[in-house]
Design a protein around this motif. Structure first.
Motif, PDB file in Angstrom:
ATOM      1  N   ARG A 126       0.831  -1.290   0.058  1.00 46.29           N
ATOM      2  CA  ARG A 126       0.158  -0.113   0.002  1.00 46.29           C
ATOM      3  C   ARG A 126       0.817   1.218   0.005  1.00 46.29           C
ATOM      4  O   ARG A 126       1.759   1.026   0.638  1.00 46.29           O
ATOM      5  CB  ARG A 126      -0.960   0.017   1.294  1.00 46.29           C
ATOM      6  N   MET A 127       0.591   2.350  -0.829  1.00 45.06           N
ATOM      7  CA  MET A 127       1.173   3.481  -0.914  1.00 45.06           C
ATOM      8  C   MET A 127       0.667   4.426  -0.097  1.00 45.06           C
ATOM      9  O   MET A 127      -0.413   4.748   0.457  1.00 45.06           O
ATOM     10  CB  MET A 127       1.336   4.043  -2.130  1.00 45.06           C
ATOM     11  N   SER A 128       1.529   5.356   0.560  1.00 44.83           N
ATOM     12  CA  SER A 128       1.063   6.836   1.229  1.00 44.83           C
ATOM     13  C   SER A 128       0.732   7.698   0.467  1.00 44.83           C
ATOM     14  O   SER A 128       1.107   7.459  -0.860  1.00 44.83           O
ATOM     15  CB  SER A 128       2.190   7.029   2.033  1.00 44.83           C
ATOM     16  N   PRO A 129      -0.087   8.489   0.703  1.00 47.68           N
ATOM     17  CA  PRO A 129      -0.522   9.737  -0.380  1.00 47.68           C
ATOM     18  C   PRO A 129       0.637  10.270  -0.984  1.00 47.68           C
ATOM     19  O   PRO A 129       0.810  10.444  -2.257  1.00 47.68           O
ATOM     20  CB  PRO A 129      -1.428  10.398   0.485  1.00 47.68           C
ATOM     21  N   LEU A 130       1.563  10.651  -0.222  1.00 43.76           N
ATOM     22  CA  LEU A 130       2.810  11.333  -0.757  1.00 43.76           C
ATOM     23  C   LEU A 130       3.609  10.153  -1.727  1.00 43.76           C
ATOM     24  O   LEU A 130       4.030  10.732  -2.814  1.00 43.76           O
ATOM     25  CB  LEU A 130       3.654  11.412   0.434  1.00 43.76           C
ATOM     26  N   GLU A 131       3.462   8.876  -1.499  1.00 47.80           N
ATOM     27  CA  GLU A 131       4.252   8.098  -2.529  1.00 47.80           C
ATOM     28  C   GLU A 131       3.662   7.821  -3.667  1.00 47.80           C
ATOM     29  O   GLU A 131       3.927   8.081  -4.617  1.00 47.80           O
ATOM     30  CB  GLU A 131       4.355   6.567  -1.884  1.00 47.80           C
ATOM     31  N   ALA A 132       2.256   7.986  -3.483  1.00 48.15           N
ATOM     32  CA  ALA A 132       1.425   7.942  -4.722  1.00 48.15           C
ATOM     33  C   ALA A 132       1.340   8.947  -5.747  1.00 48.15           C
ATOM     34  O   ALA A 132       1.578   8.949  -6.749  1.00 48.15           O
ATOM     35  CB  ALA A 132      -0.173   7.548  -4.416  1.00 48.15           C
ATOM     36  N   ALA A 133       1.564  10.191  -4.980  1.00 46.83           N
ATOM     37  CA  ALA A 133       1.749  11.311  -5.752  1.00 46.83           C
ATOM     38  C   ALA A 133       3.236  11.457  -6.468  1.00 46.83           C
ATOM     39  O   ALA A 133       3.178  11.712  -7.538  1.00 46.83           O
ATOM     40  CB  ALA A 133       1.649  12.678  -4.826  1.00 46.83           C
ATOM     41  N   ASN A 134       4.067  10.883  -5.677  1.00 48.23           N
ATOM     42  CA  ASN A 134       5.447  10.650  -6.619  1.00 48.23           C
ATOM     43  C   ASN A 134       5.460   9.908  -7.821  1.00 48.23           C
ATOM     44  O   ASN A 134       5.884  10.011  -8.776  1.00 48.23           O
ATOM     45  CB  ASN A 134       6.427  10.193  -5.258  1.00 48.23           C
ATOM     46  N   VAL A 135       4.876   8.698  -7.538  1.00 47.87           N
ATOM     47  CA  VAL A 135       4.839   7.745  -8.815  1.00 47.87           C
ATOM     48  C   VAL A 135       3.780   8.188  -9.795  1.00 47.87           C
ATOM     49  O   VAL A 135       4.355   8.225 -10.932  1.00 47.87           O
ATOM     50  CB  VAL A 135       4.128   6.333  -8.074  1.00 47.87           C
ATOM     51  N   THR A 136       2.729   8.769  -9.380  1.00 47.98           N
ATOM     52  CA  THR A 136       2.047   9.631 -10.496  1.00 47.98           C
ATOM     53  C   THR A 136       2.948  10.632 -11.284  1.00 47.98           C
ATOM     54  O   THR A 136       2.474  10.512 -12.368  1.00 47.98           O
ATOM     55  CB  THR A 136       0.555  10.225 -10.043  1.00 47.98           C
ATOM     56  N   MET A 137       3.413  11.616 -10.536  1.00 52.19           N
ATOM     57  CA  MET A 137       4.259  12.368 -11.003  1.00 52.19           C
ATOM     58  C   MET A 137       5.293  11.966 -12.049  1.00 52.19           C
ATOM     59  O   MET A 137       5.565  12.433 -13.144  1.00 52.19           O
ATOM     60  CB  MET A 137       4.839  13.665 -10.230  1.00 52.19           C
TER      61      MET A 137
ATOM     62  N   LEU B 153       5.360   9.059 -13.509  1.00 49.22           N
ATOM     63  CA  LEU B 153       4.707   8.333 -14.688  1.00 49.22           C
ATOM     64  C   LEU B 153       4.217   9.548 -15.865  1.00 49.22           C
ATOM     65  O   LEU B 153       4.464   9.405 -16.930  1.00 49.22           O
ATOM     66  CB  LEU B 153       3.419   7.323 -14.349  1.00 49.22           C
ATOM     67  N   ALA B 154       3.592  10.655 -15.115  1.00 51.51           N
ATOM     68  CA  ALA B 154       3.419  11.862 -16.202  1.00 51.51           C
ATOM     69  C   ALA B 154       4.306  12.226 -16.702  1.00 51.51           C
ATOM     70  O   ALA B 154       4.477  12.484 -17.958  1.00 51.51           O
ATOM     71  CB  ALA B 154       2.460  12.670 -15.256  1.00 51.51           C
ATOM     72  N   PHE B 155       5.619  12.485 -15.937  1.00 46.78           N
ATOM     73  CA  PHE B 155       6.901  12.902 -16.764  1.00 46.78           C
ATOM     74  C   PHE B 155       7.332  12.093 -17.895  1.00 46.78           C
ATOM     75  O   PHE B 155       7.575  12.649 -18.949  1.00 46.78           O
ATOM     76  CB  PHE B 155       7.915  13.082 -15.403  1.00 46.78           C
ATOM     77  N   GLN B 156       7.184  10.691 -17.581  1.00 46.58           N
ATOM     78  CA  GLN B 156       7.796   9.649 -18.536  1.00 46.58           C
ATOM     79  C   GLN B 156       6.921   9.614 -19.808  1.00 46.58           C
ATOM     80  O   GLN B 156       7.407   9.760 -20.767  1.00 46.58           O
ATOM     81  CB  GLN B 156       7.836   8.373 -18.092  1.00 46.58           C
ATOM     82  N   LYS B 157       5.645  10.031 -19.294  1.00 51.37           N
ATOM     83  CA  LYS B 157       4.651   9.926 -20.726  1.00 51.37           C
ATOM     84  C   LYS B 157       4.737  11.230 -21.582  1.00 51.37           C
ATOM     85  O   LYS B 157       4.784  11.400 -22.579  1.00 51.37           O
ATOM     86  CB  LYS B 157       2.953  10.008 -20.230  1.00 51.37           C
ATOM     87  N   LEU B 158       5.358  12.512 -20.931  1.00 53.45           N
ATOM     88  CA  LEU B 158       5.392  13.713 -21.576  1.00 53.45           C
ATOM     89  C   LEU B 158       6.794  13.629 -22.273  1.00 53.45           C
ATOM     90  O   LEU B 158       6.978  14.219 -23.389  1.00 53.45           O
ATOM     91  CB  LEU B 158       5.432  14.881 -20.709  1.00 53.45           C
ATOM     92  N   PHE B 159       8.152  12.990 -21.824  1.00 57.82           N
ATOM     93  CA  PHE B 159       9.164  13.532 -22.329  1.00 57.82           C
ATOM     94  C   PHE B 159      10.131  12.150 -22.645  1.00 57.82           C
ATOM     95  O   PHE B 159      11.275  12.426 -23.044  1.00 57.82           O
ATOM     96  CB  PHE B 159      10.233  14.148 -21.181  1.00 57.82           C
ATOM     97  N   ASN B 160       9.343  10.834 -22.709  1.00 60.43           N
ATOM     98  CA  ASN B 160      10.204   9.482 -23.009  1.00 60.43           C
ATOM     99  C   ASN B 160       9.398   9.132 -24.030  1.00 60.43           C
ATOM    100  O   ASN B 160       8.213   8.757 -23.766  1.00 60.43           O
ATOM    101  CB  ASN B 160      10.281   8.440 -21.818  1.00 60.43           C
ATOM    102  N   GLY B 161      10.007   9.073 -24.970  1.00 59.28           N
ATOM    103  CA  GLY B 161       9.583   8.418 -26.451  1.00 59.28           C
ATOM    104  C   GLY B 161       8.997   7.157 -26.223  1.00 59.28           C
ATOM    105  O   GLY B 161       8.115   6.754 -26.948  1.00 59.28           O
ATOM    106  N   GLN B 162       9.471   6.296 -25.478  1.00 57.24           N
ATOM    107  CA  GLN B 162       9.142   4.839 -25.155  1.00 57.24           C
ATOM    108  C   GLN B 162       8.000   4.691 -24.468  1.00 57.24           C
ATOM    109  O   GLN B 162       7.170   3.796 -24.758  1.00 57.24           O
ATOM    110  CB  GLN B 162      10.403   4.154 -24.260  1.00 57.24           C
ATOM    111  N   TYR B 163       7.335   5.821 -23.651  1.00 57.02           N
ATOM    112  CA  TYR B 163       6.164   5.840 -23.143  1.00 57.02           C
ATOM    113  C   TYR B 163       4.996   6.545 -23.938  1.00 57.02           C
ATOM    114  O   TYR B 163       3.942   6.550 -23.516  1.00 57.02           O
ATOM    115  CB  TYR B 163       6.354   6.552 -21.797  1.00 57.02           C
TER     116      TYR B 163
END
Length: 120
Positions: free
Chosen positions: A31-42, A44-54
């Motif tokens: 189970r993730m803490s809210p802060l950890e979930a926010a870190n993972v979400t951010m 993933l969003a960063f990868q989606k924006l700037f990593n061509g493989q995503y």
């Protein structure tokens, strides 16, 4: 696991007991803490924006005949930003406009805190 290496203090740990003795060791809590979930979400969003493989569409991800790109070869334009990255940034900008409007941003923040179970 990469995020754990990069930001170990944001990963929720829990004690685990070993079967063969009473020694206690730490493990990653499922189970993730809210802060950890926010870190993972951010992240993933960063990868989606700037990593061509995503940035592949489902057809490209599922294709067995797709050609693997060499590292660094992601169809970058002369300006150094790939067309897909530009497309993703445009989508994010359009989608985030409602979040910067005062009345909507407050409702969004309150709804997010409510869903995370964090008191306002």
């Amino acid at each position: 696991m990469t995020l754990f290496v990069l930001t170990p203090n944001l990963t929720t740990m829990k004690g685990l007991r070993r079967r063969e003795g009473s020694k206690q060791s730490e493990g990653i809590d499922p189970r993730m803490s809210p802060l950890e979930a926010a870190n993972v979400t951010m992240s993933l969003a960063f990868q989606k924006l700037f990593n061509g493989q995503y940035q592949k569409v489902p057809k490209e991800r599922n294709s067995r005949t797709s050609i693997r790109q060499a590292p660094g070869d992601q169809g970058e334009s002369v300006e150094g930003t790939s067309p897909r990255t530009k497309e993703m940034l445009t989508i994010v900008q359009k989608g985030s406009i409602p979040l910067i409007l005062p009345d909507r941003s407050k409702r969004f923040a309150h709804r997010s805190l409510d869903r995370l179970g964090i008191p306002r």
